[in-house]
Design a protein around this motif. Structure first.
Motif, PDB file in Angstrom:
ATOM      1  N   GLY A   1       0.788  -1.227   0.000  1.00 38.42           N
ATOM      2  CA  GLY A   1       0.000   0.000   0.000  1.00 38.42           C
ATOM      3  C   GLY A   1       0.818   1.274   0.000  1.00 38.42           C
ATOM      4  O   GLY A   1       0.268   2.363   0.175  1.00 38.42           O
ATOM      5  N   LEU A   2       2.151   1.169  -0.180  1.00 40.50           N
ATOM      6  CA  LEU A   2       3.002   2.370  -0.109  1.00 40.50           C
ATOM      7  C   LEU A   2       4.078   2.289  -1.195  1.00 40.50           C
ATOM      8  O   LEU A   2       4.733   1.270  -1.364  1.00 40.50           O
ATOM      9  CB  LEU A   2       3.657   2.467   1.266  1.00 40.50           C
ATOM     10  N   GLU A   3       4.192   3.388  -1.948  1.00 40.15           N
ATOM     11  CA  GLU A   3       5.247   3.473  -2.956  1.00 40.15           C
ATOM     12  C   GLU A   3       6.378   4.338  -2.396  1.00 40.15           C
ATOM     13  O   GLU A   3       6.163   5.489  -2.010  1.00 40.15           O
ATOM     14  CB  GLU A   3       4.712   4.084  -4.243  1.00 40.15           C
ATOM     15  N   VAL A   4       7.575   3.787  -2.341  1.00 41.00           N
ATOM     16  CA  VAL A   4       8.731   4.475  -1.721  1.00 41.00           C
ATOM     17  C   VAL A   4       9.777   4.769  -2.797  1.00 41.00           C
ATOM     18  O   VAL A   4      10.078   3.918  -3.635  1.00 41.00           O
ATOM     19  CB  VAL A   4       9.342   3.617  -0.598  1.00 41.00           C
TER      20      VAL A   4
ATOM     21  N   SER B   1       7.489  -6.987  10.632  1.00 44.97           N
ATOM     22  CA  SER B   1       6.525  -6.857   9.529  1.00 44.97           C
ATOM     23  C   SER B   1       7.161  -6.071   8.381  1.00 44.97           C
ATOM     24  O   SER B   1       6.794  -4.923   8.103  1.00 44.97           O
ATOM     25  CB  SER B   1       5.248  -6.150  10.005  1.00 44.97           C
ATOM     26  N   PRO B   2       8.199  -6.601   7.701  1.00 49.39           N
ATOM     27  CA  PRO B   2       8.921  -5.870   6.656  1.00 49.39           C
ATOM     28  C   PRO B   2       8.048  -5.484   5.469  1.00 49.39           C
ATOM     29  O   PRO B   2       8.365  -4.547   4.754  1.00 49.39           O
ATOM     30  CB  PRO B   2      10.029  -6.838   6.240  1.00 49.39           C
ATOM     31  N   GLU B   3       6.903  -6.202   5.263  1.00 48.81           N
ATOM     32  CA  GLU B   3       6.065  -5.902   4.107  1.00 48.81           C
ATOM     33  C   GLU B   3       5.004  -4.866   4.403  1.00 48.81           C
ATOM     34  O   GLU B   3       4.320  -4.406   3.491  1.00 48.81           O
ATOM     35  CB  GLU B   3       5.409  -7.190   3.608  1.00 48.81           C
ATOM     36  N   SER B   4       4.870  -4.481   5.677  1.00 50.32           N
ATOM     37  CA  SER B   4       3.817  -3.527   6.025  1.00 50.32           C
ATOM     38  C   SER B   4       4.340  -2.303   6.770  1.00 50.32           C
ATOM     39  O   SER B   4       3.634  -1.303   6.893  1.00 50.32           O
ATOM     40  CB  SER B   4       2.746  -4.217   6.878  1.00 50.32           C
ATOM     41  N   LYS B   5       5.567  -2.351   7.269  1.00 45.74           N
ATOM     42  CA  LYS B   5       6.099  -1.220   8.024  1.00 45.74           C
ATOM     43  C   LYS B   5       7.537  -0.919   7.584  1.00 45.74           C
ATOM     44  O   LYS B   5       8.309  -1.825   7.274  1.00 45.74           O
ATOM     45  CB  LYS B   5       6.090  -1.512   9.528  1.00 45.74           C
ATOM     46  N   VAL B   6       7.866   0.379   7.592  1.00 43.72           N
ATOM     47  CA  VAL B   6       9.213   0.800   7.254  1.00 43.72           C
ATOM     48  C   VAL B   6       9.521   2.098   8.010  1.00 43.72           C
ATOM     49  O   VAL B   6       8.639   2.929   8.236  1.00 43.72           O
ATOM     50  CB  VAL B   6       9.375   1.025   5.733  1.00 43.72           C
ATOM     51  N   SER B   7      10.765   2.279   8.430  1.00 46.93           N
ATOM     52  CA  SER B   7      11.209   3.503   9.093  1.00 46.93           C
ATOM     53  C   SER B   7      12.129   4.276   8.148  1.00 46.93           C
ATOM     54  O   SER B   7      12.985   3.682   7.474  1.00 46.93           O
ATOM     55  CB  SER B   7      11.970   3.185  10.384  1.00 46.93           C
ATOM     56  N   LEU B   8      11.935   5.586   8.068  1.00 49.47           N
ATOM     57  CA  LEU B   8      12.755   6.439   7.200  1.00 49.47           C
ATOM     58  C   LEU B   8      13.734   7.244   8.041  1.00 49.47           C
ATOM     59  O   LEU B   8      13.377   7.758   9.103  1.00 49.47           O
ATOM     60  CB  LEU B   8      11.877   7.400   6.394  1.00 49.47           C
TER      61      LEU B   8
ATOM     62  N   ASP C   1      17.985   6.922   4.398  1.00 45.35           N
ATOM     63  CA  ASP C   1      17.960   5.462   4.370  1.00 45.35           C
ATOM     64  C   ASP C   1      16.582   5.023   4.860  1.00 45.35           C
ATOM     65  O   ASP C   1      15.835   5.812   5.444  1.00 45.35           O
ATOM     66  CB  ASP C   1      19.053   4.883   5.272  1.00 45.35           C
ATOM     67  N   TRP C   2      16.239   3.786   4.600  1.00 44.83           N
ATOM     68  CA  TRP C   2      14.997   3.220   5.130  1.00 44.83           C
ATOM     69  C   TRP C   2      15.287   1.861   5.743  1.00 44.83           C
ATOM     70  O   TRP C   2      16.118   1.102   5.285  1.00 44.83           O
ATOM     71  CB  TRP C   2      13.918   3.088   4.049  1.00 44.83           C
ATOM     72  N   LEU C   3      14.574   1.611   6.824  1.00 47.82           N
ATOM     73  CA  LEU C   3      14.786   0.389   7.590  1.00 47.82           C
ATOM     74  C   LEU C   3      13.476  -0.382   7.678  1.00 47.82           C
ATOM     75  O   LEU C   3      12.551   0.025   8.386  1.00 47.82           O
ATOM     76  CB  LEU C   3      15.290   0.725   8.996  1.00 47.82           C
ATOM     77  N   PRO C   4      13.366  -1.464   6.951  1.00 51.35           N
ATOM     78  CA  PRO C   4      12.151  -2.288   7.058  1.00 51.35           C
ATOM     79  C   PRO C   4      12.004  -2.837   8.474  1.00 51.35           C
ATOM     80  O   PRO C   4      12.987  -3.148   9.153  1.00 51.35           O
ATOM     81  CB  PRO C   4      12.386  -3.417   6.046  1.00 51.35           C
TER      82      PRO C   4
ATOM     83  N   CYS D   1      19.068  15.184  12.207  1.00 53.93           N
ATOM     84  CA  CYS D   1      18.627  13.857  11.781  1.00 53.93           C
ATOM     85  C   CYS D   1      17.161  13.681  12.161  1.00 53.93           C
ATOM     86  O   CYS D   1      16.746  14.034  13.269  1.00 53.93           O
ATOM     87  CB  CYS D   1      19.478  12.762  12.424  1.00 53.93           C
ATOM     88  N   ILE D   2      16.361  13.164  11.210  1.00 48.53           N
ATOM     89  CA  ILE D   2      14.947  12.925  11.450  1.00 48.53           C
ATOM     90  C   ILE D   2      14.680  11.436  11.272  1.00 48.53           C
ATOM     91  O   ILE D   2      15.063  10.841  10.264  1.00 48.53           O
ATOM     92  CB  ILE D   2      14.062  13.740  10.484  1.00 48.53           C
ATOM     93  N   LEU D   3      14.032  10.842  12.237  1.00 49.65           N
ATOM     94  CA  LEU D   3      13.621   9.439  12.148  1.00 49.65           C
ATOM     95  C   LEU D   3      12.121   9.378  12.118  1.00 49.65           C
ATOM     96  O   LEU D   3      11.458   9.814  13.050  1.00 49.65           O
ATOM     97  CB  LEU D   3      14.184   8.643  13.340  1.00 49.65           C
ATOM     98  N   ILE D   4      11.583   8.889  11.025  1.00 49.91           N
ATOM     99  CA  ILE D   4      10.138   8.707  10.891  1.00 49.91           C
ATOM    100  C   ILE D   4       9.865   7.213  11.026  1.00 49.91           C
ATOM    101  O   ILE D   4      10.245   6.410  10.154  1.00 49.91           O
ATOM    102  CB  ILE D   4       9.622   9.234   9.538  1.00 49.91           C
ATOM    103  N   ASP D   5       9.227   6.847  12.135  1.00 46.52           N
ATOM    104  CA  ASP D   5       9.108   5.442  12.486  1.00 46.52           C
ATOM    105  C   ASP D   5       7.729   4.898  12.111  1.00 46.52           C
ATOM    106  O   ASP D   5       6.719   5.597  12.172  1.00 46.52           O
ATOM    107  CB  ASP D   5       9.342   5.276  13.988  1.00 46.52           C
ATOM    108  N   ASP D   6       7.729   3.650  11.723  1.00 43.52           N
ATOM    109  CA  ASP D   6       6.489   2.869  11.499  1.00 43.52           C
ATOM    110  C   ASP D   6       5.555   3.550  10.512  1.00 43.52           C
ATOM    111  O   ASP D   6       4.421   3.906  10.798  1.00 43.52           O
ATOM    112  CB  ASP D   6       5.760   2.665  12.816  1.00 43.52           C
ATOM    113  N   ILE D   7       6.043   3.712   9.264  1.00 41.47           N
ATOM    114  CA  ILE D   7       5.147   4.200   8.198  1.00 41.47           C
ATOM    115  C   ILE D   7       4.381   3.019   7.633  1.00 41.47           C
ATOM    116  O   ILE D   7       4.971   2.000   7.313  1.00 41.47           O
ATOM    117  CB  ILE D   7       5.963   4.896   7.103  1.00 41.47           C
TER     118      ILE D   7
END
Length: 205
Positions: free
Chosen positions: A156-159, A182-189, A175-178, A199-205
């Motif tokens: 559901g997300l295009e990165v 749940s690597p197919e449903s969540k990712v951290s940027l 960078d992004w960290l799956p 530095c900005i960490l956007i968690d659990d997109i």
């Protein structure tokens, strides 16, 4: 206020034989009239002093007397109106003083030497620029190698990510960290500005 720096010196004495009549001199062996050299540096004009011990007048400095010089020629190495250095020659020979013709030839040689010296400076500058560019290219490649090579596949997300430094090397990073569970449903940027230490960490997109 000019400061002279020795570069190369030669001595010629036909009485010493072919093997030693043209000898290279190091700085400790090279003696010259600082009065004449400083005058040329300050006035940016060549000087030809004949009968230095007799009619040298104010230019007959202590060094000229001590070295028993009969004739002195000195010419500036010019780059426009800037003095890059000078060439200097003196003689103790009483039967062969420097004259106007000698000074004309000496000025011509000084002009050619100045052109060669300027070209050497330009060549060195170009070489330094090429070296710096090579180092910056290496640093740029290393920085790009730190960026992620593959996009995470998140349902559901295009990165997408892209970074283009304004110059060879920038201070940004991403960078992004799956998610491990749940690597197919969540990712951290991660978005970083290294130069500004942000530095900005956007968690659990």
């Amino acid at each position: 206020d000019h400061e002279l720096e020795f570069r190369v010196g030669r001595a010629w004495n036909g009485k010493l034989g072919d093997a030693r009549k043209g000898m290279s001199l190091n700085e400790s062996q090279f003696f010259f009239s600082k009065t004449i050299a400083n005058r040329v540096m300050s006035e940016a004009k060549p000087v030809c002093l004949t009968d230095a011990l007799g009619d040298g007048g104010a230019d007959a400095s202590v060094s000229i007397v001590q070295m028993e010089l009969q004739s002195v020629m000195c010419a500036p190495l010019m780059d426009g109106d800037k003095v890059m250095g000078l060439v200097y020659v003196d003689s103790r020979a009483k039967n062969r003083e420097f004259g106007p013709a000698d000074l004309d030839l000496f000025e011509g040689l000084a002009g050619q030497a100045a052109i060669a010296l300027k070209n050497a400076f330009l060549y060195a500058a170009v070489g330094e620029q090429a070296r710096m560019k090579g180092e910056l290219d290496i640093a740029s490649n290393m920085q790009m190698d730190l960026l992620p090579k593959e996009k995470p596949q998140v349902s559901g997300l295009e990165v997408a990510g892209f970074m283009q430094p304004a110059k060879e090397v920038g201070g940004d990073y991403y960078d992004w960290l799956p998610d491990n569970e749940s690597p197919e449903s969540k990712v951290s940027l991660i978005i970083g500005d290294v130069s500004g230490r942000h530095c900005i960490l956007i968690d659990d997109i």
